[in-house]
Write a protein that holds these residues in place. Structure first.
Motif, short mmCIF file in Angstrom:
data_model
loop_
_atom_site.label_atom_id
_atom_site.label_comp_id
_atom_site.label_asym_id
_atom_site.label_seq_id
_atom_site.Cartn_x
_atom_site.Cartn_y
_atom_site.Cartn_z
N GLU A 55 0.56 -1.17 -0.33
CA GLU A 55 -0.27 0.29 0.03
C GLU A 55 0.66 1.37 0.10
O GLU A 55 0.81 2.34 0.47
CB GLU A 55 -1.07 0.17 1.32
N SER A 56 1.92 1.53 -0.17
CA SER A 56 3.15 2.57 -0.79
C SER A 56 2.64 2.57 -2.05
O SER A 56 1.76 3.33 -2.37
CB SER A 56 3.79 2.08 -0.56
N THR A 57 4.11 3.46 -2.98
CA THR A 57 3.27 4.67 -4.08
C THR A 57 2.28 4.00 -4.63
O THR A 57 2.46 2.35 -5.02
CB THR A 57 4.78 4.12 -4.49
N CYS A 58 1.72 4.40 -5.35
CA CYS A 58 1.03 4.04 -5.88
C CYS A 58 1.21 3.08 -7.56
O CYS A 58 2.14 4.01 -8.06
CB CYS A 58 0.03 5.09 -6.92
N GLY A 59 1.11 1.69 -7.96
CA GLY A 59 0.71 1.54 -9.03
C GLY A 59 0.73 2.16 -10.27
O GLY A 59 1.56 1.57 -10.96
N ALA A 60 0.16 2.66 -10.47
CA ALA A 60 -0.13 3.29 -11.72
C ALA A 60 0.78 4.71 -12.04
O ALA A 60 1.22 4.44 -13.21
CB ALA A 60 -1.45 3.51 -11.91
N LEU A 61 1.48 4.98 -10.73
CA LEU A 61 2.51 6.04 -10.76
C LEU A 61 3.30 5.19 -10.90
O LEU A 61 4.37 6.53 -11.99
CB LEU A 61 2.48 7.04 -9.46
N ILE A 62 3.78 4.30 -10.58
CA ILE A 62 5.18 3.42 -10.69
C ILE A 62 4.98 2.74 -12.45
O ILE A 62 6.14 3.31 -13.22
CB ILE A 62 5.08 2.23 -9.99
N GLY A 63 4.32 2.64 -12.83
CA GLY A 63 3.54 2.77 -14.22
C GLY A 63 4.03 3.66 -15.38
O GLY A 63 5.06 3.17 -16.35
N ALA A 64 3.52 4.47 -14.73
CA ALA A 64 4.12 5.65 -15.52
C ALA A 64 5.90 6.10 -15.55
O ALA A 64 5.64 6.85 -16.88
CB ALA A 64 3.20 7.11 -14.79
N VAL A 65 6.12 5.97 -14.40
CA VAL A 65 7.15 6.43 -14.06
C VAL A 65 8.18 5.64 -15.02
O VAL A 65 9.50 5.91 -15.57
CB VAL A 65 8.18 6.46 -13.29
N GLN A 90 -1.61 15.89 -8.17
CA GLN A 90 -2.91 17.21 -8.27
C GLN A 90 -3.76 16.42 -9.21
O GLN A 90 -4.90 17.35 -8.32
CB GLN A 90 -2.30 17.84 -9.05
N LYS A 91 -4.16 15.91 -9.36
CA LYS A 91 -4.60 15.31 -11.06
C LYS A 91 -6.17 14.39 -8.88
O LYS A 91 -6.78 13.92 -9.17
CB LYS A 91 -4.36 14.25 -11.31
N SER A 92 -5.08 13.24 -8.66
CA SER A 92 -5.64 11.83 -7.48
C SER A 92 -5.58 12.02 -5.90
O SER A 92 -6.23 11.86 -5.68
CB SER A 92 -4.41 10.74 -7.89
N GLY A 93 -4.92 13.20 -5.63
CA GLY A 93 -5.32 13.94 -4.23
C GLY A 93 -3.91 12.97 -3.95
O GLY A 93 -4.07 13.50 -2.03
N ALA A 94 -2.81 12.19 -3.87
CA ALA A 94 -2.01 11.63 -2.90
C ALA A 94 -1.25 10.61 -4.07
O ALA A 94 -1.01 10.83 -5.28
CB ALA A 94 -3.03 10.91 -1.89
N VAL A 108 -12.13 6.94 0.41
CA VAL A 108 -11.42 6.54 -0.71
C VAL A 108 -11.21 8.20 -1.48
O VAL A 108 -12.00 8.80 -1.87
CB VAL A 108 -12.27 6.21 -1.74
N VAL A 109 -9.85 8.48 -2.08
CA VAL A 109 -9.70 9.47 -2.11
C VAL A 109 -9.56 9.35 -3.97
O VAL A 109 -9.88 10.72 -4.72
CB VAL A 109 -8.70 10.39 -2.56
N CYS A 110 -9.59 8.91 -4.36
CA CYS A 110 -9.05 8.58 -5.78
C CYS A 110 -9.13 7.01 -6.30
O CYS A 110 -8.25 6.31 -6.15
CB CYS A 110 -8.38 9.11 -6.57
N PRO A 111 -10.67 6.15 -6.50
CA PRO A 111 -10.64 4.95 -7.25
C PRO A 111 -9.22 4.50 -8.04
O PRO A 111 -8.99 5.13 -8.82
CB PRO A 111 -11.94 5.49 -8.27
N CYS A 112 -8.83 3.36 -8.29
CA CYS A 112 -8.32 3.10 -8.93
C CYS A 112 -7.90 3.48 -10.37
O CYS A 112 -7.50 3.80 -10.88
CB CYS A 112 -8.13 1.22 -8.70
N PRO A 113 -9.02 2.78 -10.98
CA PRO A 113 -9.63 3.05 -13.06
C PRO A 113 -8.91 4.68 -12.76
O PRO A 113 -7.96 5.04 -13.60
CB PRO A 113 -10.99 2.99 -13.36
N ASP A 114 -9.79 4.94 -11.67
CA ASP A 114 -9.20 6.75 -11.71
C ASP A 114 -7.53 7.18 -11.82
O ASP A 114 -7.05 8.12 -12.21
CB ASP A 114 -9.95 7.73 -11.09
#
Length: 131
Positions: A55-65, A90-94, A108-114
């Motif tokens: 539950e650390s760095t968001c996987g979507a963010l890791i994929g983007a990087v 800024q878009k997701s909140g965390a 929930v600040v931002c659901p996974c698909p978002d």
């Protein structure tokens, strides 16, 4: 395919349950990468539920990087990564999966698909990808 179409496709992939957040992000850029689908899926397999299910760095963010590293051929990738992180937050909140999913707070600040959608859009913005 426009960046918005890529973002929607990635969000749909995640929502379908066929892949984790990191896999959804990298898969919509396969046509721009010199890496085959199976290798991309294996490289990003460990990034569900935040890095290593911690539950650390968001996987979507890791994929983007990760995608940014391939798409920039490693040139100035840290600079692009910082841009991706700022826009994603800024878009997701965390930035952390735990915070995005509301674990501990129940909000929930931002659901996974978002998050997946936002990561693709942040990558597109940072690298100036429009198609």
């Amino acid at each position: 395919m426009t960046i918005e179409e890529r973002a929607e496709k990635a969000a749909s992939l995640k929502a379908s349950g066929r892949c984790n957040c990191a896999q959804a992000v990298v898969s919509v850029f396969e046509d721009k990468m010199p890496v085959d689908h199976d290798t991309l899926m294996k490289l990003t397999a460990g990034y569900g539920a935040g890095m290593g299910c911690m539950e650390s760095t968001c996987g979507a963010l890791i994929g983007a990087v990760m995608a940014a590293g391939i798409l920039t051929e490693g040139q100035r990738t840290p600079m692009y990564s910082a841009k991706i992180l700022r826009e994603f937050e800024q878009k997701s909140g965390a930035l952390r999966c735990k915070d995005l999913k509301g674990i501990g707070t129940g909000r929930v600040v931002c659901p996974c698909p978002d998050c997946v959608r936002n990561a693709v859009l942040a990558l597109g913005d940072a690298l100036n990808i429009s198609d």
